[in-house]
Design a protein around this motif. Structure first.
Motif, PDB file in Angstrom:
ATOM      1  N   ASP A   1     -10.903 -31.061  14.503  1.00 19.55           N
ATOM      2  CA  ASP A   1     -11.774 -32.365  14.162  1.00 19.55           C
ATOM      3  C   ASP A   1     -11.930 -33.188  15.230  1.00 19.55           C
ATOM      4  O   ASP A   1     -11.170 -33.382  16.205  1.00 19.55           O
ATOM      5  N   ASP A   2     -13.002 -34.336  15.171  1.00 20.90           N
ATOM      6  CA  ASP A   2     -13.258 -35.192  15.917  1.00 20.90           C
ATOM      7  C   ASP A   2     -11.968 -36.418  16.078  1.00 20.90           C
ATOM      8  O   ASP A   2     -11.765 -37.148  17.067  1.00 20.90           O
ATOM      9  N   GLY A   3     -11.378 -36.118  15.206  1.00 20.65           N
ATOM     10  CA  GLY A   3     -10.066 -37.319  14.970  1.00 20.65           C
ATOM     11  C   GLY A   3      -8.758 -36.674  15.765  1.00 20.65           C
ATOM     12  O   GLY A   3      -7.650 -37.396  15.567  1.00 20.65           O
ATOM     13  N   GLY A   4      -8.960 -35.447  16.185  1.00 18.40           N
ATOM     14  CA  GLY A   4      -7.619 -34.950  16.890  1.00 18.40           C
ATOM     15  C   GLY A   4      -6.682 -34.209  15.905  1.00 18.40           C
ATOM     16  O   GLY A   4      -5.622 -34.121  16.282  1.00 18.40           O
ATOM     17  N   LEU A   5      -7.323 -33.484  14.766  1.00 20.93           N
ATOM     18  CA  LEU A   5      -6.318 -32.867  13.841  1.00 20.93           C
ATOM     19  C   LEU A   5      -6.976 -31.572  14.032  1.00 20.93           C
ATOM     20  O   LEU A   5      -8.145 -31.217  13.920  1.00 20.93           O
ATOM     21  N   LEU A   6      -5.830 -30.745  13.921  1.00 16.24           N
ATOM     22  CA  LEU A   6      -5.938 -29.198  14.100  1.00 16.24           C
ATOM     23  C   LEU A   6      -5.853 -28.960  12.724  1.00 16.24           C
ATOM     24  O   LEU A   6      -4.727 -29.102  12.177  1.00 16.24           O
ATOM     25  N   TRP A   7      -6.971 -28.160  12.130  1.00 12.95           N
ATOM     26  CA  TRP A   7      -6.500 -27.721  10.356  1.00 12.95           C
ATOM     27  C   TRP A   7      -6.448 -26.295  10.473  1.00 12.95           C
ATOM     28  O   TRP A   7      -7.058 -25.547  11.364  1.00 12.95           O
ATOM     29  N   GLY A   8      -5.591 -25.563   9.498  1.00  8.94           N
ATOM     30  CA  GLY A   8      -5.431 -24.263   9.268  1.00  8.94           C
ATOM     31  C   GLY A   8      -4.398 -24.002   8.645  1.00  8.94           C
ATOM     32  O   GLY A   8      -3.169 -24.636   8.899  1.00  8.94           O
ATOM     33  N   CYS A   9      -3.904 -22.843   8.492  1.00  8.71           N
ATOM     34  CA  CYS A   9      -2.854 -22.205   7.788  1.00  8.71           C
ATOM     35  C   CYS A   9      -1.574 -22.189   8.740  1.00  8.71           C
ATOM     36  O   CYS A   9      -2.121 -21.299   9.705  1.00  8.71           O
ATOM     37  N   GLY A  10      -0.743 -22.727   8.515  1.00 14.72           N
ATOM     38  CA  GLY A  10       0.207 -22.770   9.497  1.00 14.72           C
ATOM     39  C   GLY A  10       0.442 -23.671  10.604  1.00 14.72           C
ATOM     40  O   GLY A  10       1.507 -23.701  11.401  1.00 14.72           O
ATOM     41  N   THR A  11      -0.458 -24.555  10.633  1.00 16.49           N
ATOM     42  CA  THR A  11      -0.519 -25.616  11.602  1.00 16.49           C
ATOM     43  C   THR A  11       0.437 -26.359  12.035  1.00 16.49           C
ATOM     44  O   THR A  11       1.033 -26.515  12.656  1.00 16.49           O
ATOM     45  N   SER A  12       0.990 -26.893  10.819  1.00 13.96           N
ATOM     46  CA  SER A  12       2.218 -27.695  10.701  1.00 13.96           C
ATOM     47  C   SER A  12       3.474 -26.870  10.378  1.00 13.96           C
ATOM     48  O   SER A  12       4.353 -27.182  11.046  1.00 13.96           O
ATOM     49  N   ASP A  13       3.408 -25.935   9.472  1.00 14.39           N
ATOM     50  CA  ASP A  13       4.551 -25.008   8.992  1.00 14.39           C
ATOM     51  C   ASP A  13       4.316 -23.550   9.496  1.00 14.39           C
ATOM     52  O   ASP A  13       3.947 -22.707   8.644  1.00 14.39           O
ATOM     53  N   MET A  14       4.767 -23.176  10.701  1.00 10.52           N
ATOM     54  CA  MET A  14       5.233 -24.075  11.727  1.00 10.52           C
ATOM     55  C   MET A  14       4.762 -23.527  12.954  1.00 10.52           C
ATOM     56  O   MET A  14       5.374 -23.476  13.929  1.00 10.52           O
ATOM     57  N   LYS A  15       3.512 -23.240  13.086  1.00 11.90           N
ATOM     58  CA  LYS A  15       2.932 -22.680  14.602  1.00 11.90           C
ATOM     59  C   LYS A  15       2.786 -23.568  15.584  1.00 11.90           C
ATOM     60  O   LYS A  15       2.686 -23.168  16.795  1.00 11.90           O
ATOM     61  N   ALA A  16       2.576 -25.149  15.069  1.00 11.05           N
ATOM     62  CA  ALA A  16       2.902 -25.943  16.334  1.00 11.05           C
ATOM     63  C   ALA A  16       4.054 -25.756  16.939  1.00 11.05           C
ATOM     64  O   ALA A  16       4.267 -26.043  18.188  1.00 11.05           O
ATOM     65  N   GLY A  17       5.073 -25.801  16.020  1.00 15.40           N
ATOM     66  CA  GLY A  17       6.522 -25.581  16.744  1.00 15.40           C
ATOM     67  C   GLY A  17       6.743 -24.440  17.610  1.00 15.40           C
ATOM     68  O   GLY A  17       7.491 -24.451  18.385  1.00 15.40           O
ATOM     69  N   VAL A  18       6.126 -23.303  16.955  1.00 16.41           N
ATOM     70  CA  VAL A  18       6.327 -22.056  17.830  1.00 16.41           C
ATOM     71  C   VAL A  18       5.666 -22.048  19.038  1.00 16.41           C
ATOM     72  O   VAL A  18       6.134 -21.607  20.141  1.00 16.41           O
ATOM     73  N   ALA A  19       4.448 -22.870  19.065  1.00 19.52           N
ATOM     74  CA  ALA A  19       3.666 -22.915  20.432  1.00 19.52           C
ATOM     75  C   ALA A  19       4.551 -23.778  21.355  1.00 19.52           C
ATOM     76  O   ALA A  19       4.475 -23.403  22.473  1.00 19.52           O
ATOM     77  N   VAL A  20       4.977 -24.810  20.728  1.00 24.99           N
ATOM     78  CA  VAL A  20       5.958 -25.611  21.715  1.00 24.99           C
ATOM     79  C   VAL A  20       7.257 -24.703  22.455  1.00 24.99           C
ATOM     80  O   VAL A  20       7.231 -24.881  23.600  1.00 24.99           O
ATOM     81  N   GLN A  21       7.746 -23.878  21.606  1.00 25.31           N
ATOM     82  CA  GLN A  21       8.779 -23.082  21.982  1.00 25.31           C
ATOM     83  C   GLN A  21       8.413 -22.072  23.161  1.00 25.31           C
ATOM     84  O   GLN A  21       8.726 -21.867  24.045  1.00 25.31           O
ATOM     85  N   LEU A  22       7.032 -21.506  22.681  1.00 28.07           N
ATOM     86  CA  LEU A  22       6.625 -20.732  23.640  1.00 28.07           C
ATOM     87  C   LEU A  22       6.104 -21.360  25.104  1.00 28.07           C
ATOM     88  O   LEU A  22       6.293 -20.633  26.195  1.00 28.07           O
ATOM     89  N   LYS A  23       5.612 -22.404  24.898  1.00 25.06           N
ATOM     90  CA  LYS A  23       5.069 -23.227  26.315  1.00 25.06           C
ATOM     91  C   LYS A  23       6.435 -23.415  26.973  1.00 25.06           C
ATOM     92  O   LYS A  23       6.584 -23.378  28.158  1.00 25.06           O
ATOM     93  N   LEU A  24       7.574 -24.022  26.487  1.00 23.49           N
ATOM     94  CA  LEU A  24       8.658 -24.170  27.095  1.00 23.49           C
ATOM     95  C   LEU A  24       9.322 -23.076  27.688  1.00 23.49           C
ATOM     96  O   LEU A  24       9.512 -22.890  28.714  1.00 23.49           O
ATOM     97  N   ALA A  25       9.470 -21.796  27.017  1.00 20.90           N
ATOM     98  CA  ALA A  25       9.746 -20.526  27.458  1.00 20.90           C
ATOM     99  C   ALA A  25       9.217 -20.108  28.858  1.00 20.90           C
ATOM    100  O   ALA A  25       9.708 -19.546  29.699  1.00 20.90           O
ATOM    101  N   ALA A  26       7.748 -20.154  28.721  1.00 27.08           N
ATOM    102  CA  ALA A  26       7.043 -19.867  29.951  1.00 27.08           C
ATOM    103  C   ALA A  26       7.458 -20.712  31.190  1.00 27.08           C
ATOM    104  O   ALA A  26       7.428 -20.229  32.369  1.00 27.08           O
ATOM    105  N   ASP A  27       7.541 -21.991  30.716  1.00 25.02           N
ATOM    106  CA  ASP A  27       7.640 -23.015  31.846  1.00 25.02           C
ATOM    107  C   ASP A  27       8.726 -23.307  32.642  1.00 25.02           C
ATOM    108  O   ASP A  27       9.000 -23.620  33.740  1.00 25.02           O
ATOM    109  N   LEU A  28       9.875 -23.060  31.609  1.00 22.78           N
ATOM    110  CA  LEU A  28      11.071 -23.633  32.065  1.00 22.78           C
ATOM    111  C   LEU A  28      11.957 -22.549  32.870  1.00 22.78           C
ATOM    112  O   LEU A  28      12.750 -21.954  31.975  1.00 22.78           O
ATOM    113  N   ALA A  29      11.704 -22.389  33.910  1.00 24.06           N
ATOM    114  CA  ALA A  29      12.526 -21.419  34.648  1.00 24.06           C
ATOM    115  C   ALA A  29      14.089 -21.668  35.169  1.00 24.06           C
ATOM    116  O   ALA A  29      14.805 -21.046  35.393  1.00 24.06           O
ATOM    117  N   ALA A  30      14.247 -23.105  35.265  1.00 19.27           N
ATOM    118  CA  ALA A  30      15.528 -23.585  35.651  1.00 19.27           C
ATOM    119  C   ALA A  30      15.962 -24.814  34.909  1.00 19.27           C
ATOM    120  O   ALA A  30      16.004 -25.995  35.269  1.00 19.27           O
TER     121      ALA A  30
END
Length: 355
Positions: A86-115
Motif C-alpha cells: 500500500d501507499d503507506g509502506g505496508l506489505l499485506w498478505g498471508c505470511g508477511t509477518s509470520d514469517m516470510k519477512a524473516g525468511v527473506a532476511v535470512q536469504l539476503k544474508l545467505a546470498a550476500d555474506l561470503a565472509a
C-alpha cells in the motif's frame, strides 16, 4: 515471478515474492525447492536438505557459529493472496509477518555474506504451524543434530523488531473427577461429577501466577482452564468430568518440575498429562547473545509464549527470537509487515555479522 527466487531483490521485495508462493503447512515443497535451488547457486554455501527443510552453511573456520532459523510454512490462506503493497509502506498478505519477512532476511544474508565475522548456518524448515509431530526443525533435531550445531541461534519469528529472549514452557493436563450416573429425576441416586469439578475451578481462580526474572527478563506464568468436558444428556447425572488446564511456565523449571507443581496444586484429583514442551532460557549472558542485543539496540524482553528456540536450547545452543513484523498480526486476515521494518532487521543483522 519467473522460474526461481531472485536473491538480488531487496529484502522487502523478496518478502513479497515469497508471500506469493503459497506454502501452507504440509504444502511447502514448491517453496522449499526454490529456496534450495537459490542457495545451491551460491558458491560460499554448503547446502543439505531433509524433506522440505533446507540447511545452508558457511565453512570458514571461524571461532563461533551462529544459526539463523525460520519456517517456510504459513497458516491456511484467508483470501489474502497475492501480496499487495500500500501507499503507506505496508506489505499485506498471508505470511508477511509470520514469517516470510524473516525468511527473506535470512536469504539476503545467505546470498550476500561470503565472509561474515562468524560462521553461519541458515535453517529453513517446514510445518511449524501445525502439530509438533510434523515440525521440520524437530525432524532435523532427530535426524541431523550435527546440522544444527552452533554457539548461538536467532529464530526470526516476528517480534516487532525487539529481541525476545528464550520462551515459556507449556503443558496441558486433564484434571478429572468421577461420580455415579443416574436419572436426573432421581438425582439422589447419583453422584454428580460436574459438581465435583467446582474445587478445581476454585483452585484455578485462587492461583497467583509467578513472575520469574531470568537474566533481567521477567517471565509471567499462567495457569488456566481451557476446556471442560462432562455430561451425557439433559436428563442424566454425569459420572465423569474433566477440566483441561494449560500451564505456561517459566524456563527456570523443567517439564518434570512444572508437572509436579500442577499435580501439587490439584492434589486429591486425578491429573493426566496430555502434552508438554520445555521452555528455553534466554541465554543473554552468552557473549554472542550480548553482542547481538547490543547490535539490535533495543531493550530485550521475555518471550511470552512457546517457540522453537526451545529446540535449540535442548541442544545446548542459546537462542533468542528476533524478526520484523508484529506478532499480534500473525494468522489474521489483516496480516502485514512494514517494508521499513524488514529493511531495518536486515541492516541490523548484517552489521552484527560483518562489523
Amino acid at each position: 515471478m519467473g522460474s526461481g527466487l531472485d536473491l538480488g531483490l531487496d529484502a522487502a521485495a523478496l518478502t513479497a515474492a515469497l508471500v506469493d508462493i503459497p506454502s501452507v503447512s504440509r504444502e511447502e515443497k514448491p517453496l522449499a525447492d526454490l529456496v534450495e535451488s537459490a542457495l545451491r547457486a551460491i558458491p560460499h554455501l554448503r547446502v543439505d536438505r531433509d524433506g522440505d527443510a533446507v540447511v545452508a552453511r558457511t565453512e570458514l573456520g571461524r571461532a563461533e557459529r551462529v544459526i539463523l532459523a525460520g519456517h517456510l510454512d504459513t497458516v491456511p490462506i484467508a483470501d489474502n493472496l497475492p501480496s499487495r503493497l500500500d501507499d503507506g509502506g505496508l506489505l499485506w498478505g498471508c505470511g508477511t509477518s509470520d514469517m516470510k519477512a524473516g525468511v527473506a532476511v535470512q536469504l539476503k544474508l545467505a546470498a550476500d555474506l561470503a565472509a561474515p565475522n562468524r560462521d553461519l548456518t541458515y535453517v529453513f524448515y517446514d510445518a511449524e504451524e501445525i502439530a509438533a509431530e510434523f515440525n521440520g526443525l524437530g525432524r532435523l533435531v532427530a535426524h541431523h543434530p550435527e546440522w544444527l550445531a552452533g554457539d548461538f541461534a536467532v529464530l526470526l519469528e516476528p517480534t516487532g523488531g525487539r529481541v525476545d529472549g528464550g520462551c515459556q514452557g507449556t503443558l496441558r493436563v486433564r484434571v478429572q473427577t468421577s461420580g455415579r450416573r443416574a436419572h436426573s429425576a432421581r438425582s439422589w441416586l447419583g453422584d454428580n461429577a460436574i459438581h465435583k469439578a467446582a474445587p478445581i475451578l476454585a483452585r484455578l481462580a485462587a492461583y497467583r501466577p509467578r513472575r520469574v526474572e531470568i537474566d533481567g527478563l521477567v517471565y509471567p506464568e499462567g495457569l488456566n482452564a481451557v476446556m471442560i468436558e462432562g455430561g451425557h444428556a439433559g436428563n442424566v447425572i454425569p459420572d465423569t468430568c474433566a477440566v483441561t488446564v494449560n500451564y505456561r511456565f517459566s524456563p527456570d523449571q523443567s517439564e518434570a518440575q512444572a508437572l509436579a507443581r500442577v499435580e501439587e496444586i490439584f492434589d486429591g484429583f486425578e491429573v493426566v498429562l496430555t502434552d508438554s514442551a520445555p521452555g528455553a532460557l534466554p541465554g543473554l549472558s552468552h557473549p554472542a547473545a550480548a553482542a547481538f542485543v547490543a547490535a539490535i539496540g533495543t531493550p530485550p524482553a521475555a518471550k511470552e509464549s512457546w517457540t522453537d528456540v526451545a529446540r535449540f536450547s535442548a541442544l545446548g545452543v542459546p537462542a533468542v527470537n528476533y524478526g520484523p513484523g508484529d506478532p499480534t498480526l500473525a494468522h489474521t486476515r489483516e496480516e502485514n509487515v512494514a517494508v521499513a521494518a524488514v529493511l531495518d532487521a536486515e541492516r541490523k543483522l548484517r552489521a552484527w555479522l560483518t562489523t
